[in-house]
Each structure stands twice: as C-alpha cells, then as structure tokens.
Design an enzyme around this catalytic site. Structure first.
Site, PDB file in Angstrom:
ATOM      1  N   VAL A  89       0.849  -1.202   0.000  1.00 10.04           N
ATOM      2  CA  VAL A  89       0.000   0.000   0.000  1.00 10.04           C
ATOM      3  C   VAL A  89       0.885   1.252   0.000  1.00 10.04           C
ATOM      4  O   VAL A  89       2.098   1.172   0.214  1.00 10.04           O
ATOM      5  CB  VAL A  89      -0.947   0.006   1.225  1.00 10.04           C
ATOM      6  CG1 VAL A  89      -1.860  -1.210   1.188  1.00 10.04           C
ATOM      7  CG2 VAL A  89      -0.164   0.036   2.524  1.00 10.04           C
ATOM      8  N   GLY A 271      16.082  18.433 -11.897  1.00 17.27           N
ATOM      9  CA  GLY A 271      15.765  18.001 -10.531  1.00 17.27           C
ATOM     10  C   GLY A 271      15.067  16.661 -10.569  1.00 17.27           C
ATOM     11  O   GLY A 271      14.308  16.380 -11.482  1.00 17.27           O
ATOM     12  N   PHE A 272      15.325  15.842  -9.546  1.00 13.84           N
ATOM     13  CA  PHE A 272      14.649  14.539  -9.533  1.00 13.84           C
ATOM     14  C   PHE A 272      13.212  14.689  -9.071  1.00 13.84           C
ATOM     15  O   PHE A 272      12.883  15.575  -8.303  1.00 13.84           O
ATOM     16  CB  PHE A 272      15.409  13.506  -8.684  1.00 13.84           C
ATOM     17  CG  PHE A 272      15.591  13.866  -7.219  1.00 13.84           C
ATOM     18  CD1 PHE A 272      14.527  13.806  -6.326  1.00 13.84           C
ATOM     19  CD2 PHE A 272      16.843  14.234  -6.738  1.00 13.84           C
ATOM     20  CE1 PHE A 272      14.705  14.106  -4.979  1.00 13.84           C
ATOM     21  CE2 PHE A 272      17.037  14.544  -5.392  1.00 13.84           C
ATOM     22  CZ  PHE A 272      15.959  14.490  -4.516  1.00 13.84           C
ATOM     23  N   CYS A 276       8.958   8.665  -4.728  1.00 11.18           N
ATOM     24  CA  CYS A 276       9.705   8.088  -3.601  1.00 11.18           C
ATOM     25  C   CYS A 276      10.960   8.817  -3.129  1.00 11.18           C
ATOM     26  O   CYS A 276      11.206   8.862  -1.926  1.00 11.18           O
ATOM     27  CB  CYS A 276      10.050   6.649  -3.917  1.00 11.18           C
ATOM     28  SG  CYS A 276       8.566   5.642  -3.976  1.00 11.18           S
ATOM     29  N   ARG A 346       3.867  12.082 -10.146  1.00 15.41           N
ATOM     30  CA  ARG A 346       4.054  12.410  -8.726  1.00 15.41           C
ATOM     31  C   ARG A 346       5.406  13.100  -8.504  1.00 15.41           C
ATOM     32  O   ARG A 346       6.432  12.587  -8.935  1.00 15.41           O
ATOM     33  CB  ARG A 346       3.913  11.139  -7.877  1.00 15.41           C
ATOM     34  CG  ARG A 346       2.471  10.612  -7.856  1.00 15.41           C
ATOM     35  CD  ARG A 346       2.321   9.334  -7.061  1.00 15.41           C
ATOM     36  NE  ARG A 346       2.944   8.201  -7.703  1.00 15.41           N
ATOM     37  CZ  ARG A 346       2.943   6.957  -7.208  1.00 15.41           C
ATOM     38  NH1 ARG A 346       2.356   6.713  -6.057  1.00 15.41           N
ATOM     39  NH2 ARG A 346       3.522   5.973  -7.852  1.00 15.41           N
TER      40      ARG A 346
HETATM   41  P1  NAD Z   1       0.138   3.517  -5.191  1.00  9.36           P
HETATM   42  O1  NAD Z   1      -0.485   4.670  -4.529  1.00  9.36           O
HETATM   43  O2  NAD Z   1       0.270   3.468  -6.676  1.00  9.36           O
HETATM   44  O3  NAD Z   1      -0.659   2.168  -4.786  1.00  9.36           O
HETATM   45  C1  NAD Z   1      -1.055   1.851  -3.484  1.00  9.36           C
HETATM   46  C2  NAD Z   1      -2.437   1.191  -3.552  1.00  9.36           C
HETATM   47  O4  NAD Z   1      -2.772   0.686  -2.253  1.00  9.36           O
HETATM   48  C3  NAD Z   1      -3.564   2.165  -3.933  1.00  9.36           C
HETATM   49  O5  NAD Z   1      -4.204   1.710  -5.112  1.00  9.36           O
HETATM   50  C4  NAD Z   1      -4.504   2.144  -2.721  1.00  9.36           C
HETATM   51  O6  NAD Z   1      -5.875   2.224  -3.078  1.00  9.36           O
HETATM   52  C5  NAD Z   1      -4.180   0.788  -2.107  1.00  9.36           C
HETATM   53  N1  NAD Z   1      -4.518   0.670  -0.679  1.00  9.36           N
HETATM   54  C6  NAD Z   1      -4.205   1.521   0.331  1.00  9.36           C
HETATM   55  N2  NAD Z   1      -4.659   1.035   1.501  1.00  9.36           N
HETATM   56  C7  NAD Z   1      -5.256  -0.147   1.235  1.00  9.36           C
HETATM   57  C8  NAD Z   1      -5.897  -1.138   2.033  1.00  9.36           C
HETATM   58  N3  NAD Z   1      -5.968  -1.006   3.367  1.00  9.36           N
HETATM   59  N4  NAD Z   1      -6.422  -2.227   1.425  1.00  9.36           N
HETATM   60  C9  NAD Z   1      -6.341  -2.371   0.079  1.00  9.36           C
HETATM   61  N5  NAD Z   1      -5.732  -1.485  -0.732  1.00  9.36           N
HETATM   62  C10 NAD Z   1      -5.192  -0.384  -0.154  1.00  9.36           C
HETATM   63  O7  NAD Z   1       1.566   3.341  -4.520  1.00  9.36           O
HETATM   64  P2  NAD Z   1       2.877   2.662  -5.159  1.00  9.36           P
HETATM   65  O8  NAD Z   1       3.595   3.628  -6.026  1.00  9.36           O
HETATM   66  O9  NAD Z   1       2.509   1.317  -5.688  1.00  9.36           O
HETATM   67  O10 NAD Z   1       3.769   2.486  -3.858  1.00  9.36           O
HETATM   68  C11 NAD Z   1       3.450   1.513  -2.882  1.00  9.36           C
HETATM   69  C12 NAD Z   1       4.629   1.384  -1.930  1.00  9.36           C
HETATM   70  O11 NAD Z   1       5.777   0.902  -2.644  1.00  9.36           O
HETATM   71  C13 NAD Z   1       5.066   2.688  -1.284  1.00  9.36           C
HETATM   72  O12 NAD Z   1       5.481   2.424   0.032  1.00  9.36           O
HETATM   73  C14 NAD Z   1       6.262   3.133  -2.120  1.00  9.36           C
HETATM   74  O13 NAD Z   1       7.161   3.894  -1.373  1.00  9.36           O
HETATM   75  C15 NAD Z   1       6.886   1.798  -2.474  1.00  9.36           C
HETATM   76  N6  NAD Z   1       7.654   1.798  -3.724  1.00  9.36           N
HETATM   77  C16 NAD Z   1       7.193   2.451  -4.836  1.00  9.36           C
HETATM   78  C17 NAD Z   1       7.911   2.384  -6.033  1.00  9.36           C
HETATM   79  C18 NAD Z   1       7.415   3.063  -7.275  1.00  9.36           C
HETATM   80  O14 NAD Z   1       8.142   3.057  -8.265  1.00  9.36           O
HETATM   81  N7  NAD Z   1       6.244   3.653  -7.318  1.00  9.36           N
HETATM   82  C19 NAD Z   1       9.085   1.617  -6.101  1.00  9.36           C
HETATM   83  C20 NAD Z   1       9.521   0.949  -4.953  1.00  9.36           C
HETATM   84  C21 NAD Z   1       8.796   1.044  -3.775  1.00  9.36           C
HETATM   85  C1  UGA Z   2      13.599   5.119  -7.928  1.00  7.76           C
HETATM   86  C2  UGA Z   2      14.743   4.115  -7.798  1.00  7.76           C
HETATM   87  O1  UGA Z   2      15.555   4.189  -8.976  1.00  7.76           O
HETATM   88  C3  UGA Z   2      14.189   2.702  -7.638  1.00  7.76           C
HETATM   89  O2  UGA Z   2      15.260   1.786  -7.419  1.00  7.76           O
HETATM   90  C4  UGA Z   2      13.248   2.670  -6.438  1.00  7.76           C
HETATM   91  O3  UGA Z   2      12.687   1.392  -6.286  1.00  7.76           O
HETATM   92  C5  UGA Z   2      12.152   3.690  -6.647  1.00  7.76           C
HETATM   93  O4  UGA Z   2      12.740   5.010  -6.810  1.00  7.76           O
HETATM   94  C6  UGA Z   2      11.222   3.814  -5.473  1.00  7.76           C
HETATM   95  O5  UGA Z   2      11.538   3.425  -4.370  1.00  7.76           O
HETATM   96  O6  UGA Z   2      10.168   4.369  -5.742  1.00  7.76           O
HETATM   97  P1  UGA Z   2      11.973   5.909  -9.886  1.00  7.76           P
HETATM   98  O7  UGA Z   2      11.681   7.036  -8.971  1.00  7.76           O
HETATM   99  O8  UGA Z   2      10.846   5.159 -10.475  1.00  7.76           O
HETATM  100  O9  UGA Z   2      12.888   4.823  -9.129  1.00  7.76           O
HETATM  101  O10 UGA Z   2      12.857   6.424 -11.113  1.00  7.76           O
HETATM  102  P2  UGA Z   2      14.419   6.840 -11.261  1.00  7.76           P
HETATM  103  O11 UGA Z   2      14.907   6.295 -12.528  1.00  7.76           O
HETATM  104  O12 UGA Z   2      15.198   6.533 -10.057  1.00  7.76           O
HETATM  105  O13 UGA Z   2      14.318   8.431 -11.434  1.00  7.76           O
HETATM  106  C7  UGA Z   2      13.939   9.272 -10.362  1.00  7.76           C
HETATM  107  C8  UGA Z   2      14.126  10.715 -10.779  1.00  7.76           C
HETATM  108  O14 UGA Z   2      15.509  11.045 -10.887  1.00  7.76           O
HETATM  109  C9  UGA Z   2      13.507  11.044 -12.138  1.00  7.76           C
HETATM  110  O15 UGA Z   2      12.913  12.317 -12.091  1.00  7.76           O
HETATM  111  C10 UGA Z   2      14.707  11.033 -13.070  1.00  7.76           C
HETATM  112  O16 UGA Z   2      14.511  11.798 -14.218  1.00  7.76           O
HETATM  113  C11 UGA Z   2      15.778  11.617 -12.162  1.00  7.76           C
HETATM  114  N1  UGA Z   2      17.151  11.234 -12.550  1.00  7.76           N
HETATM  115  C12 UGA Z   2      17.539   9.935 -12.556  1.00  7.76           C
HETATM  116  C13 UGA Z   2      18.064  12.225 -12.870  1.00  7.76           C
HETATM  117  O17 UGA Z   2      17.730  13.430 -12.851  1.00  7.76           O
HETATM  118  N2  UGA Z   2      19.336  11.884 -13.212  1.00  7.76           N
HETATM  119  C14 UGA Z   2      19.752  10.592 -13.226  1.00  7.76           C
HETATM  120  O18 UGA Z   2      20.948  10.341 -13.531  1.00  7.76           O
HETATM  121  C15 UGA Z   2      18.820   9.591 -12.887  1.00  7.76           C
END
Ligand code: NAD
Ligand code: UGA
Length: 467
Positions: A89, A271-272, A276, A346
C-alpha cells in the site's frame, strides 16, 4: 518446509500491480490475487486499458490474467485464501500531525495489517513490500501477535521493492538483487526460505540477499537516499559548470569512468521527481532526528534542499534570459511526467516549474505523450482553493503534439527526456519556424545537440553547459 501456493497482494498500485503480475508470470504453480479498495483501479486492471503505463506490462498481465493472476476488491477473501500476503500500500509523507511534511504516513499499512489480523483463519507469512521507516515491522508484528492463536501464527518479512518506473518489468524480470529480511528465529528463517523459494523460480539464488528485518528496512531507504544523493551531487556541479565553462556531461563521463564511482545516475537534470526519492529521504531525515542524530539528519536533508535549488535555478535562468519577464509570453513545456516511459507525475519537476511560470502570468502550453489532461489540471490546482481548476485552465493549454505546444511560443522548455523530443526525432526546424523570434530553447535534460539547434536559429541554454 513451508511451500507457498497462494499469494495475496494488498495494493494494486505502481508496485503491487507489476511486481505480482511478474510473479504470477514466472510462477505458474502459484495463484496470485491482487486486491485494492479502489473499485476503479481494479476495474482498470481487469480491462484492456491497464491503470498504469509501463513498457511490457500489458503482455505480462494479458498472458496470466484469469489463469493464475486475479484482480479483485474482495480483500478479505483473498487474505483468507493466501499463505503469503504482500502489503504494497502507499506510504506517503504525512500532511498533518507529528512529523508532518517528513514522516511516512503509516495509516494504510496499519489498516491493511489490522485487516489481515481480523479476517485470517489460518497462518500467514506477511511481507512488507511498501517502503517504510526502519522498525515498522515491529508495529505490524505487535498488531498481528495480538490476534494470533495456537492455530493461527503470523511471520513477518521485509522485502522492499527496487524497481524503477519506466523499466519496472525489465527490473522485475532481471533484478540486481532481491532483499528479504526476517527475524532470526526458527519460524522467521523458515518464512524467509519460503519467500526465497518463490523468487528463485526465476532469480539466480546468489542475487537473493537474506538479512535481518531491520537491515532490510533500512537498506531500502539507504538505496534511494544514495541514488538521489548522486543526482543532487551532479546537479550541484552543474551550477559550477555553468559558471565556469566546464561541461557537466564531460565531468560526469570523466568521473563515471572511475570504476569505484560508476557511470549511472550522474545525469544532470532539472531536478529529480517521482513518488519516492523525496519522501524516502525525508523519512530518513525524520528517523535521524528521532534518534537524536541531528548532523545525520542535516546531511540527508541537503540532498532535498539541492533538488529544490536546482528547480528554482532553472526557472530563474529562463526568466532572466527572456529579458526578466515572462508575463503574457507563451512557454511551451515538453514533458510533464517525472521521467520518460511513464505516465506518473508524482513530484514531477514539471509541476514546480509550471506553477512558477503561472505565478509570473505566463501562458503555458504543455505536451506529454502519456499524461492525461485531467491529471495535469489536478497537479497544477491548489488543494482547497475554490475554482482552482478553472484558473489553471485559463493559463494552461494542453496540446496533442510538441508542434502544437510550440506554435507561437517564445520559449520551448524540455522537462522530461522522452525519446520523441530528441533532435533526430522531432523536426526542430518546423518548431523554430512556428515560434516568436528570438526563439529560446531550454534543455533541462541534456537531450539535444545545442550546436545543431543553434544553427537552425534557436537561442539554446542547457543545464550544466555554458557554450
Ligand atoms: P500507489 O499509490 O500506486 O498504490 C497503493 C495502492 O494501495 C492504492 O491503489 C490504494 O488504493 C491501495 N490501498 C491503500 N490502503 C489499502 C488497504 N488497506 N487495502 C487495500 N488497498 C489499499 O503506490 P505505489 O507507487 O505502488 O507504492 C506503494 C509502496 O511501494 C510505497 O510504500 C512506495 O514507497 C513503495 N515503492 C514504490 C515504487 C514506485 O516506483 N512507485 C518503487 C519501490 C517502492
Ligand atoms: C527510484 C529508484 O531508482 C528505484 O530503485 C526505487 O525502487 C524507486 O525510486 C522507489 O523506491 O520508488 P523511480 O523514482 O521510479 O525509481 O525512477 P528513477 O529512474 O530513479 O528516477 C527518479 C528521478 O531522478 C527522475 O525524475 C529522473 O529523471 C531523475 N534522474 C535519474 C536524474 O535526474 N538523473 C539521473 O541520472 C537519474
């Protein structure tokens, strides 16, 4: 030995969806059910138009859906059926209360954990997939233990996800590593081995790392903090490059050739963004403060400060180059997603930039190949302000192509590094012909060949270069 046959994933988002779809794809002997409270999201997962854009995702989902992969809103039934439950979640930054603006909001984790505790009728392995502050597993354990009986036992594992958006399927099929943390008890280690067996259906065993619970939780925050730190480091250097005549691409290349440093994550940018990096660093800052480690907190906070500075610096450069005013000027923004190959917006740098342009009363035309117009309006609206979307619509035009956005514009700004904005793909002569002169181009992604575009007639400015 525990053998996992039935998996439930709570949370059908950017992580839960792709992660468990790949798991189902690689483990035809395991039934995988992904559940969510959002009916709209589940309906989209069950349709031909999946709720997220990710290269390769459609193929994986369409191959397994209805066979061993299911999407449902029946959370309780999926929990009851499962031997192993991923909790995937959202864990956003808290908006109010203690730690607001920094700490992770663990309300969704807690409610999912309570649901597991309330409805389970058999023993479960509960896996933290969401990114959480170090020691969150302890709170989950307390909730689950309070509901365990002699027949129902809960083990808890930490299995953070390292996929990046835009390359999620590739990352999941071929991960650098899979990390599984467990309590070092007999039953904790047995649960850990059961999850190792699931991953080794397709991941080589030497890439599956097993640690204690707390190392696993902290490693996820640490990895994101270190990746973001590299971007802030190169972005800090980009400012020095612009002031001195050094070229940030050349500096990154020269540094990256040192095998101790490596070449990845050294691309200077506007900027990133993404859901996350900022959230997880702030989480680490908050954790450090709570542990009474202020110097450590300040160290990590600076990574976020530098990122904000980079965005503001880019805007300041645009305004000063456009003769210190952009009032009523048309600014074409190419890209709105936080990186290429995703429709996710986001924390995208585009949001900060465009809000600043709107403050200066510029007219903004936006084109992004994957982001829906409604998402752009929502991102640019101020929460809680009446008629805010109408105000945004007055100042912002959403376009169907880069050419439409640039037509009559004073400046084109490259914000997302989509391949279609490269100078061998987009007809920059055509763009130039349609613009007001002088025609300015600002490259926030080091995507184009500035010399080539100067020959067309553009006044070009590139992050980290001062040619
Ligand atoms: P997201 O918002 O896309 O998805 C989360 C989902 O969980 C939502 O659809 C929401 O409705 C659901 N949810 C919340 N509470 C719930 C409940 N009690 N029961 C059932 N469903 C429920 O979020 P995400 O991007 O998938 O990220 C999820 C987690 O993974 C976060 O902790 C994030 O930090 C981590 N993470 C994200 C990424 C990424 O690239 N987005 C990469 C690695 C880790
Ligand atoms: C990042 C990590 O790369 C994943 O390993 C991790 O699981 C994830 O966060 C998470 O926890 O959510 P993500 O945010 O999907 O993944 O994408 P990235 O490729 O890391 O890029 C993040 C941001 O940094 C983007 O805005 C990208 O354009 C920027 N970036 C990346 C730079 O400006 N320069 C770079 O050299 C690399």
């Amino acid at each position: 030995m525990t053998v996992v046959k039935n998996i439930c994933c709570i949370g059908a988002g950017y992580v839960g969806g792709p992660t468990c779809a790949v798991l189902a794809y690689k483990c035809p002997d395991i039934k995988v059910t992904i559940v969510d409270l959002s009916e709209a999201r589940i309906a989209a997962w069950n349709s031909s138009n999946l709720p997220i854009y990710e290269p390769g995702l459609d193929e994986v989902v369409f191959e397994c859906r209805g066979k061993n992969l299911f999407f449902s809103t029946n959370v309780d039934a999926a929990i009851q059926e499962a031997d192993l439950i991923f909790v995937s979640v959202n864990t956003p930054t808290k908006k109010s209360g203690m730690g607001a603006g920094m700490a992770a909001d663990l309300a969704y984790i807690e409610s999912a954990t309570r649901r597991i505790a309330e409805v389970s009728t058999s023993s479960k392995i509960v896996v933290e997939k969401s990114t959480v502050p170090c020691r969150t597993a302890q709170s989950m354990r307390t909730i689950l233990d309070a509901n365990s009986t002699s027949e129902i036992h809960f083990d808890i594992l930490s299995n953070p996800e390292f996929l990046a958006e835009g390359t999620a399927i590739k990352d999941l099929l071929n991960p650098d590593r899979v990390l599984i943390g467990a309590l070092q008890t007999e039953s904790g280690i047995e649960a850990q081995n059961a999850l190792v067996d699931v991953y080794t259906h397709w991941v080589p065993k030497e890439r599956v790392i097993t640690t204690n619970l707390w190392s696993s939780e902290l490693s996820k925050l640490a990895a994101n903090a270190m990746l973001a730190q590299r971007i802030s480091s190169i972005n800090a250097l980009s400012a020095i490059c612009e002031a001195t005549g050094a070229d940030v691409d050349e500096v990154a290349f020269a540094c990256g050739k040192d095998t101790r440093l490596g070449s990845k994550f050294l691309k200077a940018s506007v900027g990133f963004g993404g859901s996350c990096f900022q959230k997880d660093i702030l989480n680490l800052v908050y954790l450090s403060q709570q542990l009474n480690l202020p110097e450590v907190a300040d160290y990590w906070q600076q990574v976020v400060i530098m990122n904000e500075y980079q965005k503001k610096r880019f805007v300041r450069n645009i305004i000063s180059t456009l003769f210190n005013t952009i009032t009523n000027k048309k600014i074409a923004v190419l890209g709105f997603a936080f990186k290429k190959d995703t429709g996710d917006t986001r924390e995208s740098a585009a949001i900060t930039l465009i809000k600043d342009f709107m403050q200066e009363n510029a007219r903004v035309a936006i084109y992004d190949p994957k982001v829906e117009p409604q998402q752009i309006y929502m991102d640019l609206s101020e929460p809680g302000v009446v008629d805010t979307q109408k105000e945004v619509e007055k100042k912002v035009q959403i376009c169907q192509s880069a050419y439409e956005a640039a037509d009559g514009a004073d400046a084109v700004i490259i914000v997302t590094e989509w391949d279609e904005f490269r100078d061998d793909q987009l007809d920059y002569s055509k763009i130039y012909a349609g613009m007001h002169k002088p025609a300015f181009l600002f490259d926030g992604r080091l995507l184009i060949n500035a010399q080539k575009l100067r020959q067309i007639g553009f006044k070009v400015s590139v992050i980290g270069k001062n040619e």
